[in-house]
Design a protein around this motif. Structure first.
Motif: not given
Lengths: 288, 303
Positions: B1, B17, B20-21, B24
């Motif tokens: 994060m 990352l 995560l996107w 999400l």
């Protein structure tokens, strides 16, 4: 196989042929068993009230009256619009979000990946009836009861995990190295994705969309407990209200016609995409 | 994060990352949509929550485990639980037998016949449960049904006796569910190395023997998956029973847990009690699903 047949005596061959005939007869029996109910309701829907219970498989007097009746009632037309709209929206959301998540599962390594697929499966297996009372309570408080979102949201809850699970299985089979190869040949990332990966992924996404749509379209439990008026009632539930009402003299013909209408899209899917649907269903269980 | 504000984005970090996107949105939708109702389910199951509370006439009252003790001490609950287990077990056995027999049949007939059969079967599988229930009800109608006419049993009521009704509903469920078992097992058989079955045939094994001695042992992982999927499916049967036996049969003789939970909540407005049954249902299926996940992992399916 051929070598075996050559070695056999003539009686052996005829035994084989006889076995083949037996198997084929069985095949026909099963096809009839699987299809008769569907054909029977189609037949009922084309019969006149007088010949409705004559037991003839092929209607003696054909009529479109039953279809005219249901399409002239708000009760049915409204329900059909609800069914189509709600199932399409829920499917679209589930497939888009599911594609993103499944791409991550198939392509990328990250902690908790196994857990994610496990949780998807857990939700897909979850007894829907357990959520009916709490959802009824929540939706009434939020003003979602008897609205389109009131059905779309629970459908997404169950359709999204199904989409993630099915799509992950599909995406794992895609030869992702082709993307790298395309980029080496001078394609940009976007071109590589559009020209190479998207065509490979499209069948899986499409198949998943069909499976998810069938799930939403066929639901009876949520549609019955989370709606109360024509505003959001879907066809399977509207169908159950056809009985008992005195609007039609004998509702059998109208019910049959309505049942045929909601089954037609499903039958068309199966007719055109049978192989894909089967591969979508068996992918998770059978590797290959 | 914290990588977001770690100065110029390093390529490696940017890549970590991405998952995560991608995840999400799904998580943002699923968590509230699933977790909150489950929390609410648990909450309702320990409340006195009936029609009066729904309409706001009376305040909700915390009653601890009273709903559960009421449930456990009700003879009806136990008889419904038994009926559910036996009904599901019978359905699983029949579905599996029919599905397996037909999967073998598919390997014996010509390609065209196999294609037609799987087309017809998939149509039955995909047909809405509501359509299936309605047609079968018409077919088995007491006075006008085709079946009674053919059998010459006019006036015979198929939903009057408890077992008759369960059998009729069971037939519809099997009609809906055998195709899944059939196509999955067929896909499994086709994925088997051809030489194995040929070798068995050369060794003089008849179809019956080669099925039990060769096909079944080699397909064990797939069979396990199909069995558990069927258990889960057959435990959750709702529409067919609700529609065909008119909400659980005469005096509730054809209730299963699923329909019982619904009936308590919506017909009797006992939402608390209905939720308690929902929790029981959830725990049973959770246990089955966990077994399923373990099997998947053992059969080498990378989760």
């Amino acid at each position: 196989m051929t070598a075996v047949t050559h070695d056999r005596t003539t009686t052996g061959v005829s035994k084989e042929t006889r076995a083949k005939i037996t198997w084929s007869l069985l095949d026909i029996v099963v096809v009839v068993f699987a299809l008769v109910p569907v054909l029977w309701i189609a037949s009922l829907s084309f019969k006149t009230p007088a010949t409705l219970s004559d037991g003839n498989f092929i209607p003696r007097e054909w009529t479109l009256e039953n279809y005219r009746v249901i399409f002239s009632t708000d009760q049915f037309v409204r329900a059909l619009i609800n069914s189509i709209g709600i199932a399409l929206i829920a499917t679209a959301v589930a497939v888009v979000l599911g594609t993103m998540a499944a791409y991550a599962v198939a392509r990328l390594d990250f902690p908790g990946k196994g857990l994610l697929v496990g949780v998807s499966l857990l939700i897909a297996m979850f007894p829907q009836v357990s959520l009916v009372s709490p959802l009824f309570d929540i939706e009434r408080r939020l003003g979602l009861f008897d609205t389109w979102p009131g059905l779309i949201l629970p459908y997404i809850t169950f359709a999204l995990p199904l989409a993630i699970y099915t799509l992950s299985a599909f995406f794992k089979q895609i030869p992702w190295d082709l993307e790298k190869a395309a980029k080496m040949d001078g394609a940009t990332q976007a071109q590589a994705f559009r020209r190479v990966i998207a065509p490979l992924a499209a069948p899986g996404v499409f198949t998943t969309a069909i499976l998810v749509f069938i799930f939403c379209w066929n639901d009876f439990l949520f549609a019955m407990s989370l709606t109360s008026t024509e505003q959001s009632r879907t066809v399977p539930v509207a169908l159950s209200f056809f009985t008992g009402e005195s609007q039609f003299e004998d509702p059998t013909g109208a019910i049959s016609a309505a049942a045929v209408v909601i089954t037609i899209p499903i039958i068309l899917f199966v007719l055109f995409f049978q192989r894909r649907i089967v591969s979508g269903l068996t992918n998770g269980a059978v590797k290959g | 994060m914290t990588t977001i504000d770690a100065g110029p984005a390093v390529k490696g970090r940017a890549r970590t990352l991405t998952p995560l996107w991608l995840l999400l949105p799904a998580a943002a939708v699923l968590l509230p949509l699933f977790v909150y109702p489950i929390y609410q389910l648990g909450l309702l199951s320990v409340l006195d929550f009936r029609q009066a509370q729904v309409s706001g006439g009376q305040p909700t009252r915390f009653i601890g485990l009273d709903n559960y003790t009421d449930l456990m001490s009700a003879p009806r609950f136990w008889s419904v639980l038994w009926a559910t287990v036996l009904f599901a077990a019978a359905l699983v056995l029949v579905t599996l037998a029919v599905g397996a027999a037909l999967a073998v049949l598919l390997t014996k007939v010509s390609r065209w016949a196999a294609y037609t059969l799987s087309l017809a079967a998939m149509a039955a599988w995909a047909a809405p449960a509501m359509t299936g229930s309605t047609v079968w009800m018409f077919l088995f109608d007491t006075n006008l049904g085709l079946v009674n006419r053919v059998l010459g049993w006019e006036g015979h009521n198929w939903t009057y006796e408890r077992l008759d009704a369960f059998a009729l509903v069971g037939a519809v469920v099997v009609w809906h569910s055998f195709p899944f078992v059939m196509v999955t097992l067929y896909a499994g058989i086709k994925a088997l190395p051809e030489q194995v079955l040929e070798a068995a045939q050369l060794d003089g094994a008849n179809p019956w023997q080669s099925f039990w001695r060769v096909t079944v042992p080699m397909l064990r992982p797939i069979i396990a998956i199909v069995v558990i999927q069927s258990i889960i499916w057959d435990f959750k049967i709702f529409t067919q029973i609700y529609v065909m036996t008119n909400g659980g049969g005469i005096a509730g003789q054809n209730l299963t847990l699923n329909v019982y939970a619904y009936q308590q909540a919506f017909a009797s407005s006992e939402y608390g009690l209905g939720s308690a049954i929902g929790v029981v249902m959830m725990l049973i299926l959770l246990a089955v699903t966990l077994v399923y996940l373990r099997l998947l992992r053992r059969s080498g399916e990378p989760l």
